[in-house]
Design an enzyme around this catalytic site. Structure first.
Site, PDB file in Angstrom:
ATOM      1  N   LYS A 116      14.992   7.033 -33.384  1.00 34.63           N
ATOM      2  CA  LYS A 116      14.592   7.522 -32.064  1.00 34.63           C
ATOM      3  C   LYS A 116      14.883   9.001 -31.860  1.00 34.63           C
ATOM      4  CE  LYS A 116      14.500   3.235 -29.411  1.00 34.63           C
ATOM      5  NZ  LYS A 116      14.527   2.313 -30.534  1.00 34.63           N
ATOM      6  N   GLU A 200      19.079  10.662 -21.988  1.00 32.05           N
ATOM      7  CA  GLU A 200      17.883  11.286 -21.442  1.00 32.05           C
ATOM      8  C   GLU A 200      17.752  10.970 -19.958  1.00 32.05           C
ATOM      9  OE1 GLU A 200      14.979   9.525 -23.980  1.00 32.05           O
ATOM     10  OE2 GLU A 200      14.711   7.764 -22.716  1.00 32.05           O
ATOM     11  N   GLU A 275       4.394   4.618 -27.369  1.00 31.79           N
ATOM     12  CA  GLU A 275       4.845   4.125 -26.069  1.00 31.79           C
ATOM     13  C   GLU A 275       5.301   5.293 -25.188  1.00 31.79           C
ATOM     14  OE1 GLU A 275       7.678   0.979 -26.473  1.00 31.79           O
ATOM     15  OE2 GLU A 275       6.178  -0.363 -27.346  1.00 31.79           O
ATOM     16  N   GLU A 288       8.735   6.017 -27.841  1.00 35.29           N
ATOM     17  CA  GLU A 288       8.860   5.742 -29.271  1.00 35.29           C
ATOM     18  C   GLU A 288       7.496   5.368 -29.821  1.00 35.29           C
ATOM     19  OE1 GLU A 288      11.324   2.339 -29.988  1.00 35.29           O
ATOM     20  OE2 GLU A 288      10.374   1.143 -28.423  1.00 35.29           O
ATOM     21  N   ASN A 290       5.697   2.560 -32.323  1.00 39.19           N
ATOM     22  CA  ASN A 290       5.814   1.319 -33.080  1.00 39.19           C
ATOM     23  C   ASN A 290       4.808   1.370 -34.229  1.00 39.19           C
ATOM     24  OD1 ASN A 290       7.825  -0.120 -31.530  1.00 39.19           O
ATOM     25  ND2 ASN A 290       6.302  -0.182 -29.912  1.00 39.19           N
ATOM     26  N   PHE A 348      15.915 -19.031 -17.993  1.00 39.21           N
ATOM     27  CA  PHE A 348      15.133 -18.823 -19.214  1.00 39.21           C
ATOM     28  C   PHE A 348      15.882 -19.239 -20.474  1.00 39.21           C
ATOM     29  CE2 PHE A 348      13.462 -16.111 -15.917  1.00 39.21           C
ATOM     30  CZ  PHE A 348      12.097 -16.294 -16.020  1.00 39.21           C
TER      31      PHE A 348
END
Length: 462
Positions: A116, A200, A275, A288, A290, A348
């Protein structure tokens, strides 16, 4: 063109790749663990090779066994799907060294985008918008506080090798910055073996919007519009759609052009996704890249009429893209719901066991066929009625995709499809997905990445 390829994956994505390969006249080889001996992808493939015990670290992550399976069956290329080894630069390089073709980007591109911190530096050099922040590794909590003050709160503390929500904290003050740095480093070290952390600016009311790119080995690169992926739970995408109901055509074009610029900077060849986080004022910043096929790729296929798996295979075989940016049109609206084996009424909790009844809605469109007039319903799955949902892998049962003339029609089709989806024997998140689709703010396109937390602060119940 290849005569035979191996799919280094399982579940719905393995079945998805097999479907396109079959249409192209390419033989397929499946690999499987002992837990997947009766899996759908094993049945669909022309050949299948056992590669190890149920845990993925002893089977689907064993690159040497996968390469050996490809060689023993005469496969010329390996498609990694997503997850597992799909973004492993060392595996991609090894595949190439063994005289096979990796159906994805070159290993150097994967490596460049896999870190990253390094990827943000590359993005800045390519004139891609990056979030204000400190992109070098931060060693102490005291230094983290100093940097956070300079940037201005709120800030996001992120692990360089992070993913899936791990190694991630938002800090709104000095105390949270101090504690967040320490906890992020510990989590990143335990999860990824890499404790480098950076800071950031945190974008308020953020939306997660990504650009699909596609490049070949002849210098051609295009963007295939955007996907809206802001409906997330614990940093995991729940609903994706294309196009985004939020951004303007001007923003869409600017994001697409910047995504292509970044892809060109790393000589990108294959399908990939850049993204971005987008603020409420439509300011956008690189998150980032992918370097693989995304779970949500079907919505892009619906609005472009392209089969992305086919394009990946053709690029890997050395073909040029058969179209340029000006040839690409957007058609209608597509939505994807991830149907997972989990109990939304019990926070979940993952659900495993036998699918006593599995009756998806009637499928009226497929990945490898032309889009029907007016859209339709598509189900990408790796399961079948009577089959088992094992405990060793992700909880996805299927991806439910709809395509309509506009967003309202797509939402209506998805609600109808969800109502017709019957799953018994295990719990699923279908009721939760139906509630999201029925929410007036979702219908109005008024949401950001905090939507689920804001609208369901005490969890889900009816």
């Amino acid at each position: 063109m290849f005569k035979k390829i191996l799919i280094a994956n399982r579940g719905e994505i393995a079945c998805r790749v097999i479907k396109t390969a079959r249409r192209m006249g390419i033989k397929t080889v499946a690999v499987y663990s002992e837990a997947d001996k009766d899996a759908r992808h094993v049945e669909l493939a022309d050949e299948a090779v056992l590669i190890g015990p149920p845990p993925s670290r002893e089977s689907y992550l064993m690159g040497d066994r996968i390469i050996a399976a490809a060689k023993s069956t005469g496969a010329e290329a390996i498609h990694p799907g997503y997850g597992f080894l799909s973004e492993n630069a060392a595996f991609s390089k090894r595949v190439e060294e063994e005289g096979l073709i990796f159906i994805g980007p070159k290993h150097a591109s994967i490596a460049a985008m896999g870190d990253k911190i390094a990827s943000k530096e590359l993005a800045a050099k390519a004139n891609v918008n990056t979030i204000p922040g400190w992109n070098a590794a931060i060693e102490t909590a005291e230094r983290a506080v100093e940097i956070a003050r300079d940037i201005g709160y709120p800030v996001m503390i992120k692990a360089s090798a992070g993913g899936g929500g791990k190694g991630l904290r938002v800090a709104w003050n000095d105390k949270e910055a101090f504690e967040g740095l320490t906890s992020c480093r510990n989590e990143a070290r335990n999860s990824f073996g890499d404790d480098r952390v950076f800071i950031e600016k945190f974008v308020e009311e953020p939306r997660h919007i990504e650009i699909q790119v596609l490049g070949d080995g002849h210098g051609n690169l295009v963007y295939l519009w955007e996907r809206e992926c802001s409906i997330q739970r614990r940093h995991q995408k729940v609903i994706e759609e294309a196009p985004s109901p939020f951004i303007s055509d001007e923003t869409r074009k600017a994001m697409g052009e910047q995504a292509v610029a970044l892809a060109k900077a790393v000589n990108y060849q294959s399908a990939g996704t850049v993204e971005f986080v987008v603020g409420k004022d439509q300011s956008f910043f690189f998150l980032e890249m992918n370097t693989r096929l995304q779970v949500e790729h079907p919505v892009t296929e619906c609005i472009t009429g392209l089969d992305l798996v086919e394009q990946m295979i053709r690029v890997a075989a050395g073909e040029k893209l058969a179209f340029g940016q000006k040839d690409l049109k957007r058609n209608g609206w597509a939505i994807e719901c991830r149907i997972n084996a989990e109990d939304p009424f019990r926070n979940f909790l993952p659900s495993t066991g036998r699918l006593v009844k599995y009756r998806p809605p009637a499928q009226t469109m497929e990945a490898s066929l032309p889009m029907p007039e007016g859209g339709g319903v598509r189900v990408d799955t790796g399961v079948y009625e009577g089959g088992e949902i094992p405990m060793f892998y992700d909880s996805m049962i299927a991806k439910l995709i709809v395509h309509g003339r506009d967003r309202s029609e797509a939402i209506a089709k998805m609600r109808e499809a969800l109502n017709g989806f019957v799953i018994r024997g295990i719990s699923s998140n279908v009721p939760f997905q139906a509630a999201l689709l029925a929410h007036p703010k979702f219908s109005a396109g008024q949401f950001n990445t905090g939507f689920i937390v804001e609208q369901f602060p005490k969890g889900f119940s009816i």
